[in-house]
Write an enzyme that holds these catalytic residues in place. Structure first.
Site, mmCIF file in Angstrom:
data_model
loop_
_atom_site.group_PDB
_atom_site.id
_atom_site.type_symbol
_atom_site.label_atom_id
_atom_site.label_comp_id
_atom_site.label_asym_id
_atom_site.label_seq_id
_atom_site.Cartn_x
_atom_site.Cartn_y
_atom_site.Cartn_z
ATOM 1 N N TYR A 136 84.333 -40.073 -111.564
ATOM 2 C CA TYR A 136 84.261 -39.976 -110.108
ATOM 3 C C TYR A 136 85.635 -40.292 -109.515
ATOM 4 C CZ TYR A 136 79.147 -40.199 -110.757
ATOM 5 O OH TYR A 136 77.855 -39.968 -111.154
ATOM 6 N N LYS B 264 68.757 -32.625 -92.040
ATOM 7 C CA LYS B 264 69.902 -32.445 -91.140
ATOM 8 C C LYS B 264 70.461 -31.034 -91.154
ATOM 9 C CE LYS B 264 73.171 -34.398 -94.539
ATOM 10 N NZ LYS B 264 74.067 -35.536 -94.801
ATOM 11 N N GLN C 292 72.852 -45.138 -92.815
ATOM 12 C CA GLN C 292 72.159 -44.362 -93.839
ATOM 13 C C GLN C 292 71.613 -45.285 -94.930
ATOM 14 O OE1 GLN C 292 75.490 -41.859 -94.889
ATOM 15 N NE2 GLN C 292 74.666 -40.109 -93.770
#
Length: 314
Positions: free
Chosen positions: A54, A211, A285
């Site tokens: 990552y 969304k 979130q």
């Protein structure tokens, strides 16, 4: 926040965990990433998942810095190896397990990780070599437990049957209302052998939050508009899928949940799932998704949502 036991281990992980794929050290600014991490601990999340690939180490380096002042026994830390870190460094050979583990520990600024996972199966390295190297890592104290991600069932079984090596306790598959493949083989095999699921993309890359609206361009700042992150959404941004997700709204409302909470609760309805990994770019979130832990939902509502997805895919 409720916890579940992770496979046949003594680890108890939060039902919602915080991931760092495409986000921390890459697509999300450091101050916002720190705010999300703080929000996770505030919400009772104790499980942090990352990988060496990552951001080519950037996510691990971010976490090493951000977690430095927290007691090491206050969280469960997981990372992975397999994907290329250079032109020559990749896979699950004995050399790579040793090299990549030490590099991850240095970036994470810790002496050990609680869970070390094979990010994919390595077809170019004998399974025996990989399992022996991973077992050495456990016995050295640098790793507490082992896991894998997206391994085929026959390779999982081969590892289970192997003698003289440490056993896997976790599987990390993609799993959501929109992607149920693990139910065919991986979940039953895992459940029978003391292996829990830690699922990635339980919100379908954000699609299951609702969304993204059918017929409308994605809003600025969302994952779908990101050059780094948007490519992973192509298969999910179909009109049929987006319309199906909008049909979940009244079902989620009947359950007293937001769309994202409903999708996470659906994943957590499966007893073999220990934790659902969320990605977040804003603290709000994190708190919203964390509230899905412990949600009680009438199975009939889940069945209605499943039927909508089946119709959308026909």
């Amino acid at each position: 926040m409720q916890t579940r036991r992770l496979g046949d281990s003594d680890l108890h992980v939060s039902e919602i965990s915080l991931g760092s794929w495409l986000t921390y050290g890459v697509g999300v600014e450091a101050d916002k990433a720190r705010a999300c991490l703080d929000a996770a601990f505030e919400a009772g999340i104790n499980f942090i998942d990352t990988a060496n690939v990552y951001g080519q180490g950037a996510a691990e380096s971010f976490l090493g810095d951000a977690l430095a002042d927290r007691p090491r026994d206050s969280y469960v830390l997981a990372t992975k190896l397999f994907f290329p870190m250079s032109d020559t460094d990749r896979g699950l050979s004995r050399e790579q397990v040793r090299k990549q583990l030490d590099a991850s520990l240095a970036r994470l600024r810790t002496d050990y990780v609680d869970l070390y996972q094979c990010h994919r199966y390595d077809e170019h390295t004998p399974l025996e070599e990989t399992m022996e190297a991973l077992s050495e890592a456990v016995r050295s104290g640098k790793v507490r437990y082992l896991g894998f991600s997206e391994w085929p069932a026959d390779r999982i079984q081969a590892a289970i049957d192997m003698g003289g090596v440490e056993k896997f306790i976790s599987s990390q598959p993609q799993y959501s209302l929109l992607h149920r493949d693990p139910e065919n083989e991986v979940i039953p095999l895992s459940a029978a052998n003391g292996i829990s699921q830690i699922v990635w993309s339980p919100l379908g890359q954000g699609v299951l939050t609702g969304k993204y609206k059918p017929g409308e361009a994605p809003a600025a700042g969302t994952r779908a508009t990101s050059e780094e992150m948007g490519g992973y959404l192509n298969d999910l941004m179909t009109t049929a899928i987006l319309e199906a997700v909008q049909q979940f709204r009244p079902i989620a409302e009947e359950a007293g949940l937001s769309l994202s909470q409903f999708a996470l609760a659906w994943v957590l309805r499966e007893p073999n799932v220990a934790s659902a990994i969320i990605g977040a770019s804003r603290p709000e979130q994190v708190h919203e998704n964390a509230a899905a832990s412990g949600a009680k939902v009438d199975p009939a509502l889940f069945a209605r949502a499943e039927q909508i997805v089946r119709q959308a895919k026909t």
